[in-house]
Design a protein around this motif. Sequence first.
Motif, short mmCIF file in Angstrom:
data_model
loop_
_atom_site.label_atom_id
_atom_site.label_comp_id
_atom_site.label_asym_id
_atom_site.label_seq_id
_atom_site.Cartn_x
_atom_site.Cartn_y
_atom_site.Cartn_z
N TYR A 39 0.83 -1.20 0.00
CA TYR A 39 0.00 0.00 0.00
C TYR A 39 0.87 1.25 0.00
CZ TYR A 39 -2.70 -3.97 1.15
OH TYR A 39 -3.23 -5.24 1.09
N ALA A 84 -6.27 2.58 -0.42
CA ALA A 84 -7.42 2.29 0.43
C ALA A 84 -8.36 1.28 -0.22
CB ALA A 84 -8.17 3.59 0.74
N LEU A 85 -8.58 1.43 -1.53
CA LEU A 85 -9.46 0.51 -2.25
C LEU A 85 -8.89 -0.90 -2.26
CD1 LEU A 85 -11.96 0.01 -3.99
CD2 LEU A 85 -10.61 0.69 -6.00
N ALA A 90 -9.36 -2.40 1.14
CA ALA A 90 -10.75 -2.73 1.41
C ALA A 90 -11.16 -4.03 0.71
CB ALA A 90 -11.66 -1.59 0.96
N GLY A 99 -9.01 -7.02 2.44
CA GLY A 99 -9.32 -7.23 3.85
C GLY A 99 -10.24 -8.39 4.14
N TRP A 141 -10.97 -5.51 10.15
CA TRP A 141 -11.01 -5.05 8.76
C TRP A 141 -10.96 -3.53 8.69
CZ3 TRP A 141 -14.72 -2.01 6.27
CH2 TRP A 141 -14.58 -1.90 4.88
N THR A 142 -11.72 -2.86 9.56
CA THR A 142 -11.72 -1.40 9.57
C THR A 142 -10.35 -0.86 9.95
OG1 THR A 142 -14.04 -1.45 10.25
CG2 THR A 142 -12.87 0.64 10.48
N TRP A 166 -7.54 -2.37 9.54
CA TRP A 166 -6.66 -2.70 8.41
C TRP A 166 -6.78 -1.65 7.30
CZ3 TRP A 166 -3.06 -5.76 6.13
CH2 TRP A 166 -3.10 -5.93 4.74
N VAL A 167 -8.01 -1.28 6.96
CA VAL A 167 -8.23 -0.30 5.88
C VAL A 167 -7.69 1.06 6.28
CG1 VAL A 167 -9.97 0.91 4.52
CG2 VAL A 167 -10.21 -1.54 4.94
N SER A 207 -4.62 2.90 4.43
CA SER A 207 -4.88 4.19 3.80
C SER A 207 -3.83 5.22 4.20
CB SER A 207 -6.28 4.69 4.19
OG SER A 207 -7.28 3.80 3.75
#
Length: 318
Positions: free
Chosen positions: A66, A97-98, A101, A104, A216-217, A219-220, A224
């Motif tokens: 990323y 970020a995409l 997401a 994840g 997951w949140t 992680w994103v 990001s």
Amino acid sequence: MLKIDLKKQGHSIVVWALLLTMPYWINAVGGYTELGTQVVVMGLAAMSLNFLLGYTGVLSFGHAAYFGLGAYGVGMTIRYLVPSTGLGMLVGTGVGALAAALIGPMIVRLRGVYFAMVTIAFAQVFYFIAFRWNNVTGGDDGLTNWTRQQIHLGVATLDIQHQPVTFYYFVLAIFALAVAAMAFLLQSPFGRTLIAIRENERRTRFLGISVNFHIWTSWVISCSFMALSGTLYALLNNFVDPRALYWTQSGVFVIMCVLGGMRSFWGPLVGAAIYVVLQDYLSSATPNWMSFIGLVFVIAVLFFPRGVLGIIRRRSVE
């Protein structure tokens, strides 16, 4: 009461004082402005990883993916689409970020070494795409023939293209906004939930909290901010190559977190400063500079498991 509050905020005051004045004292200690900018950029990257590692308790060895996506995103936007620094940063951060997401949901059920290994696998996929797609990414030679652009604010223009000090404060402003967002999230109920997952995932799950969703949140969010730091890294060098995506770069971020202190907010920034300065000094003195950094890392893990900031805090309490 005032003394207690000042003591709690002491580290933050010192950090911001050093960062705000860095261009004025770094030359006196043998450094240069671009080195200070690199410290801030890599500090943001390490703090981004620490959001997941230190506060959620999940180890990722694939965050370089990323970081690299952000770097390639801004570089390719400026070179192929629109010569705009701001738009390039938005594209680079958005792409990172995409990707996070989408990846994840495939990995949030894994834990421990399995999670870490899968993140490496995904990072290597992006690395080989960048390495092989010569016509677009430049392959092993890197993405060249582009440069960061001035930022027009209507009433003023930021000349980050030719003025290193202006670019430093631009990077510091982005860093400040990102750090403020991280601090806000970590002090919110969401952040407290992440710490609960780190301390005892089973008990947190028994409370009815969706652990996988929170991971997951986290992680994103972490990825990001990592992509954002990647855009700044590419703008600093006006260049990006596949090594920014390689798994060893992820290992560097982990080393920074451990050196400074994983479970402290400013620890990764301290670790990044130590790593960047040591790299700059040792690489100019010997081609075997990684051996010395590895030795420093081993000593830190064996004798100072809480990192440099952990040692400072313990001594201040004593």
